[in-house]
Design a protein around this motif. Structure first.
Motif, short mmCIF file in Angstrom:
data_model
loop_
_atom_site.label_atom_id
_atom_site.label_comp_id
_atom_site.label_asym_id
_atom_site.label_seq_id
_atom_site.Cartn_x
_atom_site.Cartn_y
_atom_site.Cartn_z
N THR A 77 80.11 20.50 45.50
CA THR A 77 79.68 21.89 45.33
C THR A 77 79.03 22.40 46.62
O THR A 77 78.31 21.67 47.29
N VAL A 78 79.33 23.64 46.93
CA VAL A 78 78.69 24.33 48.05
C VAL A 78 77.93 25.52 47.47
O VAL A 78 78.37 26.13 46.49
N TYR A 79 76.81 25.83 48.08
CA TYR A 79 75.92 26.88 47.57
C TYR A 79 75.68 27.95 48.63
O TYR A 79 75.77 27.69 49.83
N LEU A 80 75.35 29.13 48.16
CA LEU A 80 74.88 30.19 49.04
C LEU A 80 73.63 30.77 48.39
O LEU A 80 73.72 31.45 47.36
N GLN A 81 72.49 30.44 48.96
CA GLN A 81 71.22 30.99 48.48
C GLN A 81 71.00 32.33 49.17
O GLN A 81 70.97 32.41 50.39
N MET A 82 70.86 33.37 48.37
CA MET A 82 70.69 34.72 48.89
C MET A 82 69.26 35.17 48.59
O MET A 82 68.91 35.40 47.44
N ASP A 83 68.45 35.24 49.60
CA ASP A 83 67.07 35.71 49.46
C ASP A 83 66.93 37.10 50.08
O ASP A 83 67.59 37.41 51.06
N SER A 84 66.09 37.89 49.49
CA SER A 84 65.88 39.27 49.95
C SER A 84 67.19 40.02 50.15
O SER A 84 67.42 40.60 51.22
N PRO A 85 68.07 39.99 49.15
CA PRO A 85 69.31 40.74 49.31
C PRO A 85 69.06 42.23 49.40
O PRO A 85 68.04 42.74 48.92
N LYS A 86 70.02 42.91 50.03
CA LYS A 86 69.94 44.35 50.22
C LYS A 86 71.13 45.00 49.51
O LYS A 86 72.15 44.34 49.28
N PRO A 87 71.04 46.28 49.21
CA PRO A 87 72.19 46.95 48.57
C PRO A 87 73.48 46.80 49.36
O PRO A 87 74.57 46.72 48.77
N GLU A 88 73.39 46.73 50.67
CA GLU A 88 74.60 46.56 51.49
C GLU A 88 75.21 45.18 51.38
O GLU A 88 76.30 44.94 51.93
N ASP A 89 74.55 44.25 50.71
CA ASP A 89 75.14 42.94 50.45
C ASP A 89 76.05 42.96 49.22
O ASP A 89 76.68 41.94 48.89
N THR A 90 76.11 44.08 48.54
CA THR A 90 76.98 44.21 47.36
C THR A 90 78.43 43.99 47.76
O THR A 90 78.94 44.66 48.67
N ALA A 91 79.07 43.04 47.10
CA ALA A 91 80.46 42.68 47.45
C ALA A 91 80.95 41.61 46.49
O ALA A 91 80.17 41.05 45.71
N VAL A 92 82.23 41.33 46.59
CA VAL A 92 82.79 40.14 45.94
C VAL A 92 82.67 39.01 46.96
O VAL A 92 83.10 39.15 48.10
N TYR A 93 82.06 37.92 46.54
CA TYR A 93 81.84 36.78 47.42
C TYR A 93 82.85 35.68 47.12
O TYR A 93 83.04 35.31 45.96
N TYR A 94 83.48 35.18 48.18
CA TYR A 94 84.51 34.17 48.07
C TYR A 94 84.09 32.88 48.76
O TYR A 94 83.55 32.91 49.87
N CYS A 95 84.38 31.79 48.11
CA CYS A 95 84.21 30.47 48.69
C CYS A 95 85.56 30.04 49.27
O CYS A 95 86.62 30.36 48.69
N ALA A 96 85.55 29.32 50.38
CA ALA A 96 86.79 28.88 50.99
C ALA A 96 86.62 27.50 51.60
O ALA A 96 85.54 27.15 52.08
N ARG A 97 87.71 26.74 51.58
CA ARG A 97 87.71 25.40 52.18
C ARG A 97 88.48 25.43 53.48
O ARG A 97 89.63 25.91 53.53
N SER A 98 87.86 24.89 54.52
CA SER A 98 88.49 24.89 55.83
C SER A 98 89.53 23.76 55.92
O SER A 98 89.47 22.76 55.19
N SER A 99 90.47 23.95 56.83
CA SER A 99 91.47 22.92 57.08
C SER A 99 90.96 21.85 58.03
O SER A 99 91.69 20.91 58.36
N SER A 100 89.69 21.97 58.48
CA SER A 100 89.13 20.97 59.39
C SER A 100 87.68 20.66 59.00
O SER A 100 87.10 21.37 58.19
N PRO A 101 87.12 19.60 59.59
CA PRO A 101 85.73 19.24 59.28
C PRO A 101 84.70 20.18 59.89
O PRO A 101 83.55 20.22 59.46
N THR A 102 85.13 20.91 60.93
CA THR A 102 84.18 21.78 61.63
C THR A 102 84.28 23.19 61.09
O THR A 102 85.37 23.68 60.81
#
Length: 123
Positions: A77-102
């Motif tokens: 599992t990967v997490y995104l902790q969002m503190d002090s969000p702003k109205p401009e942070d309103t969006a659909v948030y997507y998780c993605a897996r990279s094709s590399s370790p970096t």
């Protein structure tokens, strides 16, 4: 490989919210992961990324100091902790897996995507 986001919803500006992304597949622990977002009428943009071990993280300028990306390889599992969000942070948030370790900032480096979770920040 499947990525399933959760944790989105309505939050007040200045509050906090934690997004989760549960990944299937044995290569999770060797892949960098990222979070992207897409606001209405705008292109999808990079938010944050983390390398395979969790030792390196990268953030968009808009997320620095407010968002924290982390991962738990035992839970795939990967997490995104969002503190002090702003109205401009309103969006659909997507998780993605990279094709590399970096971690990478560009979408073309990610080969698997979740379905997205809506985050709405009220003022």
């Amino acid at each position: 490989v499947q990525l399933v986001e959760s944790g989105g919803g309505l939050v007040q500006a200045g509050g906090s919210l934690r997004l989760s992304c549960a990944a299937s597949g044995r290569t999770f622990s060797t892949s960098a992961m990222g979070w992207f977002r897409q606001a209405p009428g705008k292109d999808r943009e990079f938010v944050a990324a983390i390398n395979w071990s969790g030792s390196s993280t990268f953030y968009a300028n808009s997320a620095k100091g407010r968002f924290t990306i982390s991962r738990d390889s035992a839970r795939n599992t990967v997490y995104l902790q969002m503190d002090s969000p702003k109205p401009e942070d309103t969006a659909v948030y997507y998780c993605a897996r990279s094709s590399s370790p970096t971690p990478a900032l560009t979408q073309s480096n990610y080969n698997y995507w979740g379905q997205g979770t809506q985050v709405t920040v009220s003022s």
